[in-house]
Motif scaffolding. Structure first.
Motif, PDB file in Angstrom:
ATOM      1  N   PHE A  47       0.853  -1.191   0.000  1.00  0.00           N
ATOM      2  CA  PHE A  47       0.000   0.000   0.000  1.00  0.00           C
ATOM      3  C   PHE A  47       0.889   1.241   0.000  1.00  0.00           C
ATOM      4  O   PHE A  47       2.011   1.216   0.524  1.00  0.00           O
ATOM      5  N   ASP A  48       0.371   2.292  -0.634  1.00  0.00           N
ATOM      6  CA  ASP A  48       1.108   3.562  -0.726  1.00  0.00           C
ATOM      7  C   ASP A  48       0.746   4.412   0.490  1.00  0.00           C
ATOM      8  O   ASP A  48      -0.380   4.915   0.610  1.00  0.00           O
ATOM      9  N   GLU A  49       1.720   4.563   1.387  1.00  0.00           N
ATOM     10  CA  GLU A  49       1.446   5.285   2.650  1.00  0.00           C
ATOM     11  C   GLU A  49       0.988   6.716   2.382  1.00  0.00           C
ATOM     12  O   GLU A  49       0.159   7.253   3.112  1.00  0.00           O
ATOM     13  N   LYS A  50       1.485   7.303   1.288  1.00  0.00           N
ATOM     14  CA  LYS A  50       1.123   8.714   1.016  1.00  0.00           C
ATOM     15  C   LYS A  50      -0.371   8.820   0.685  1.00  0.00           C
ATOM     16  O   LYS A  50      -0.997   9.863   0.906  1.00  0.00           O
ATOM     17  N   LYS A  51      -0.971   7.768   0.164  1.00  0.00           N
ATOM     18  CA  LYS A  51      -2.388   7.841  -0.248  1.00  0.00           C
ATOM     19  C   LYS A  51      -3.326   7.495   0.893  1.00  0.00           C
ATOM     20  O   LYS A  51      -4.546   7.554   0.765  1.00  0.00           O
ATOM     21  N   LEU A  52      -2.756   7.125   2.060  1.00  0.00           N
ATOM     22  CA  LEU A  52      -3.624   6.807   3.201  1.00  0.00           C
ATOM     23  C   LEU A  52      -4.309   8.084   3.684  1.00  0.00           C
ATOM     24  O   LEU A  52      -5.428   8.052   4.188  1.00  0.00           O
ATOM     25  N   GLN A  53      -3.614   9.251   3.483  1.00  0.00           N
ATOM     26  CA  GLN A  53      -4.185  10.529   3.976  1.00  0.00           C
ATOM     27  C   GLN A  53      -5.605  10.705   3.450  1.00  0.00           C
ATOM     28  O   GLN A  53      -6.502  11.078   4.174  1.00  0.00           O
ATOM     29  N   SER A  54      -5.791  10.441   2.164  1.00  0.00           N
ATOM     30  CA  SER A  54      -7.121  10.734   1.578  1.00  0.00           C
ATOM     31  C   SER A  54      -8.061   9.551   1.738  1.00  0.00           C
ATOM     32  O   SER A  54      -9.120   9.500   1.121  1.00  0.00           O
ATOM     33  N   HIS A  55      -7.625   8.551   2.532  1.00  0.00           N
ATOM     34  CA  HIS A  55      -8.507   7.385   2.771  1.00  0.00           C
ATOM     35  C   HIS A  55      -8.552   7.122   4.267  1.00  0.00           C
ATOM     36  O   HIS A  55      -8.146   6.080   4.755  1.00  0.00           O
ATOM     37  N   LYS A  56      -9.023   8.111   5.011  1.00  0.00           N
ATOM     38  CA  LYS A  56      -8.976   8.065   6.481  1.00  0.00           C
ATOM     39  C   LYS A  56      -9.531   6.733   6.992  1.00  0.00           C
ATOM     40  O   LYS A  56      -8.953   6.073   7.807  1.00  0.00           O
ATOM     41  N   GLY A  57     -10.636   6.291   6.452  1.00  0.00           N
ATOM     42  CA  GLY A  57     -11.293   5.105   7.011  1.00  0.00           C
ATOM     43  C   GLY A  57     -10.592   3.799   6.658  1.00  0.00           C
ATOM     44  O   GLY A  57     -10.964   2.731   7.121  1.00  0.00           O
ATOM     45  N   TYR A  58      -9.522   3.901   5.838  1.00  0.00           N
ATOM     46  CA  TYR A  58      -8.933   2.657   5.338  1.00  0.00           C
ATOM     47  C   TYR A  58      -7.726   2.218   6.188  1.00  0.00           C
ATOM     48  O   TYR A  58      -6.826   3.001   6.434  1.00  0.00           O
ATOM     49  N   SER A  59      -7.754   1.019   6.694  1.00  0.00           N
ATOM     50  CA  SER A  59      -6.560   0.539   7.418  1.00  0.00           C
ATOM     51  C   SER A  59      -5.970  -0.633   6.636  1.00  0.00           C
ATOM     52  O   SER A  59      -6.648  -1.638   6.381  1.00  0.00           O
TER      53      SER A  59
ATOM     54  N   PRO B 267      -8.503   1.743  -8.017  1.00  0.00           N
ATOM     55  CA  PRO B 267      -8.370   3.066  -8.627  1.00  0.00           C
ATOM     56  C   PRO B 267      -7.008   3.685  -8.298  1.00  0.00           C
ATOM     57  O   PRO B 267      -6.424   3.371  -7.253  1.00  0.00           O
ATOM     58  N   VAL B 268      -6.537   4.554  -9.145  1.00  0.00           N
ATOM     59  CA  VAL B 268      -5.188   5.120  -8.983  1.00  0.00           C
ATOM     60  C   VAL B 268      -5.038   5.879  -7.665  1.00  0.00           C
ATOM     61  O   VAL B 268      -3.995   5.856  -7.035  1.00  0.00           O
ATOM     62  N   HIS B 269      -6.136   6.532  -7.200  1.00  0.00           N
ATOM     63  CA  HIS B 269      -6.006   7.350  -5.967  1.00  0.00           C
ATOM     64  C   HIS B 269      -6.057   6.488  -4.706  1.00  0.00           C
ATOM     65  O   HIS B 269      -5.837   6.971  -3.612  1.00  0.00           O
ATOM     66  N   HIS B 270      -6.340   5.190  -4.847  1.00  0.00           N
ATOM     67  CA  HIS B 270      -6.478   4.292  -3.688  1.00  0.00           C
ATOM     68  C   HIS B 270      -5.086   3.900  -3.162  1.00  0.00           C
ATOM     69  O   HIS B 270      -4.151   3.758  -3.961  1.00  0.00           O
ATOM     70  N   PRO B 271      -4.939   3.697  -1.848  1.00  0.00           N
ATOM     71  CA  PRO B 271      -3.628   3.250  -1.325  1.00  0.00           C
ATOM     72  C   PRO B 271      -3.110   1.976  -2.006  1.00  0.00           C
ATOM     73  O   PRO B 271      -1.920   1.765  -2.109  1.00  0.00           O
ATOM     74  N   HIS B 272      -4.040   1.120  -2.490  1.00  0.00           N
ATOM     75  CA  HIS B 272      -3.619  -0.104  -3.184  1.00  0.00           C
ATOM     76  C   HIS B 272      -3.550   0.107  -4.705  1.00  0.00           C
ATOM     77  O   HIS B 272      -3.755  -0.832  -5.484  1.00  0.00           O
TER      78      HIS B 272
ATOM     79  N   LEU C 212     -11.036  17.185  -9.608  1.00  0.00           N
ATOM     80  CA  LEU C 212     -12.174  17.217  -8.684  1.00  0.00           C
ATOM     81  C   LEU C 212     -11.705  17.531  -7.264  1.00  0.00           C
ATOM     82  O   LEU C 212     -12.467  17.936  -6.404  1.00  0.00           O
ATOM     83  N   ASN C 213     -10.430  17.219  -7.024  1.00  0.00           N
ATOM     84  CA  ASN C 213      -9.829  17.485  -5.709  1.00  0.00           C
ATOM     85  C   ASN C 213     -10.652  16.911  -4.568  1.00  0.00           C
ATOM     86  O   ASN C 213     -10.714  17.460  -3.475  1.00  0.00           O
ATOM     87  N   ASP C 214     -11.367  15.804  -4.871  1.00  0.00           N
ATOM     88  CA  ASP C 214     -12.161  15.185  -3.793  1.00  0.00           C
ATOM     89  C   ASP C 214     -12.372  13.722  -4.165  1.00  0.00           C
ATOM     90  O   ASP C 214     -13.217  13.413  -5.018  1.00  0.00           O
ATOM     91  N   PRO C 215     -11.579  12.820  -3.550  1.00  0.00           N
ATOM     92  CA  PRO C 215     -11.676  11.404  -3.920  1.00  0.00           C
ATOM     93  C   PRO C 215     -13.104  10.873  -3.790  1.00  0.00           C
ATOM     94  O   PRO C 215     -13.478   9.940  -4.474  1.00  0.00           O
ATOM     95  N   GLU C 216     -13.895  11.533  -2.904  1.00  0.00           N
ATOM     96  CA  GLU C 216     -15.290  11.062  -2.740  1.00  0.00           C
ATOM     97  C   GLU C 216     -16.020  11.113  -4.076  1.00  0.00           C
ATOM     98  O   GLU C 216     -16.860  10.296  -4.393  1.00  0.00           O
ATOM     99  N   GLU C 217     -15.630  12.088  -4.913  1.00  0.00           N
ATOM    100  CA  GLU C 217     -16.345  12.251  -6.195  1.00  0.00           C
ATOM    101  C   GLU C 217     -16.057  11.098  -7.143  1.00  0.00           C
ATOM    102  O   GLU C 217     -16.789  10.841  -8.078  1.00  0.00           O
ATOM    103  N   VAL C 218     -14.938  10.440  -6.905  1.00  0.00           N
ATOM    104  CA  VAL C 218     -14.602   9.348  -7.845  1.00  0.00           C
ATOM    105  C   VAL C 218     -14.599   7.993  -7.152  1.00  0.00           C
ATOM    106  O   VAL C 218     -14.366   6.979  -7.765  1.00  0.00           O
ATOM    107  N   ARG C 219     -14.892   8.045  -5.829  1.00  0.00           N
ATOM    108  CA  ARG C 219     -14.811   6.773  -5.101  1.00  0.00           C
ATOM    109  C   ARG C 219     -15.831   5.808  -5.671  1.00  0.00           C
ATOM    110  O   ARG C 219     -16.918   6.198  -6.070  1.00  0.00           O
ATOM    111  N   SER C 220     -15.466   4.533  -5.751  1.00  0.00           N
ATOM    112  CA  SER C 220     -16.442   3.577  -6.297  1.00  0.00           C
ATOM    113  C   SER C 220     -17.596   3.459  -5.309  1.00  0.00           C
ATOM    114  O   SER C 220     -17.460   3.733  -4.136  1.00  0.00           O
TER     115      SER C 220
END
Ligand SMILES: CC[C@@H](CC(=O)C(=O)O)C(=O)O
Ligand SMILES: [Zn+2]
Length: 351
Positions: free
Chosen positions: A87-99, A213-218, A311-319
């Protein structure tokens, strides 16, 4: 005439995990065979023997490394299971709920050795993945300089690859699995200790493997659980067809950029040691049509990055979450209205 006895393979079928998809064998050729050059220049995987690429590392046992590696910290993943999904630690910021399903820790090498040697079922499993850099001890540098650099540099030059970006030292416990993913670099992968199975899928099977998706930690990791595939979410996984090999000491795998790959240390096979040689890819000179599958993957990545940044908001593209009406409408529209490129980019990844 003495018939050569078929070489007794040094591992047993029951040491391989069982999956639902079929596979063919990755070609295995001596480095003296000109077909090796041809396959590498075509971006086709091949297991190459007799290269002597990392022969000095054959003596890198735990005791030898403990004596010579140096007292720095070593990047090690610990997991509650045998699965080590990057997992990409830098992308965890925008995925608060993801562990993430595993944790990266920094350990001294003697601690790693002690935990591996005293492992009991139920303990966390470990996977040391450390870049070889100038913090290693003198003797390791001596060994490293004695790798077969002339051989590997030939391929770097012949294929116009960029610079060597890194060498990762991998020490895994038996049964460890690095799940299916792709990388954006060329890789000559030297198996040094123990036996490791590699399963590859070409970039053309992108639509069967549903990377996050590209913005996801995985990002770059395949969403499908090979051990329990969800064919409702990932119906096209039924069409996945792999290429596999079991790598032993001194085998070198050419792993082309954008090829999906899964690695597993054989069950009951003891520790495995591998060293990666990652190179930046050759610059794209002429664009010819139709585009190659790996070029389409690169395009999809750029489109996803642009949309997410704009979009500057992953929520807009989140599956979508659990299946919902809107999800089935999106699927219907995606299946009916969009062409294969958009379908592959969206279906099962953003729906
Ligand atoms: C990084 C871990 C993996 C190798 C790999 O994914 C690569 O070399 O690209 C493995 O051997 O378990
Ligand atoms: Zn990889």
């Amino acid at each position: 005439m003495a018939t050569s006895e078929p070489k007794q393979q040094p591992w047993r079928e029951e040491q391989l995990r069982k999956y639902t998809f079929k596979t063919d064998q990755i070609p295995r050729l001596p480095c003296s065979d000109s077909k090796v050059d041809e396959l590498i220049s075509l971006g086709q995987p091949v297991v190459i023997t007799d290269t002597k690429l990392a022969t000095p590392a054959l003596k890198w046992t735990l005791d030898y490394l403990q004596e010579h590696l140096g007292d720095g910290d070593y990047s090690t993943y610990e997991s509650d299971s045998h699965i080590f999904r990057y997992f990409d630690e830098k992308k965890l910021q925008s995925h608060k709920g993801y562990s993430p399903p595993m944790k990266r820790i920094e350990v001294k090498f003697p601690e790693f050795v002690q935990r591996v040697r005293n492992y009991e079922p139920g303990d966390k499993k470990l996977y040391l993945q450390q870049q070889l850099n100038d913090t290693v001890g003198k003797q390791i540098v001596v060994d490293f300089l004695q790798f077969n650099w002339p051989w590997i540099s030939t391929y770097q030059r012949k294929n116009n690859w960029g610079q060597l970006t890194s060498n990762l030292l991998l020490i895994g416990m038996e049964g460890n699995v690095t799940p299916c993913h792709y990388d954006e670099q060329e890789n000559l992968y030297a198996q040094v200790g123990g036996y490791k199975r590699v399963i590859l899928f070409p970039p053309s099977q992108f639509s069967c493997l549903y990377p996050y998706p590209v913005h996801h930690p995985h990002d770059r990791q395949c969403q499908v659980d090979f051990e329990n595939p969800d064919y409702e979410r990932f119906p096209n996984f039924r069409n996945a067809h792999g290429y596999e090999a079991v790598l032993g000491p001194e085998d070198v795998l050419y792993l082309p950029m954008y090829w999906f790959h899964h690695f597993e240390s054989l069950l009951d096979g003891g520790l495995t040691t591998s060293i990666t040689f990652w190179y930046k890819s050759a610059p794209t000179t002429d664009i010819t049509y139709p585009l190659k599958p790996q070029q389409k993957m690169a395009m999809m990545r750029n489109i996803e990055k642009m949309i997410t940044e704009a979009l500057n908001d992953p929520e807009e593209v989140r599956s979508f979450g659990p299946k919902s009406d809107s999800d089935s409408w999106v699927r219907f529209l995606a299946v009916v209205l969009v062409g294969p490129f958009m379908k592959d980019m969206v279906l099962g990844r953003y729906t």
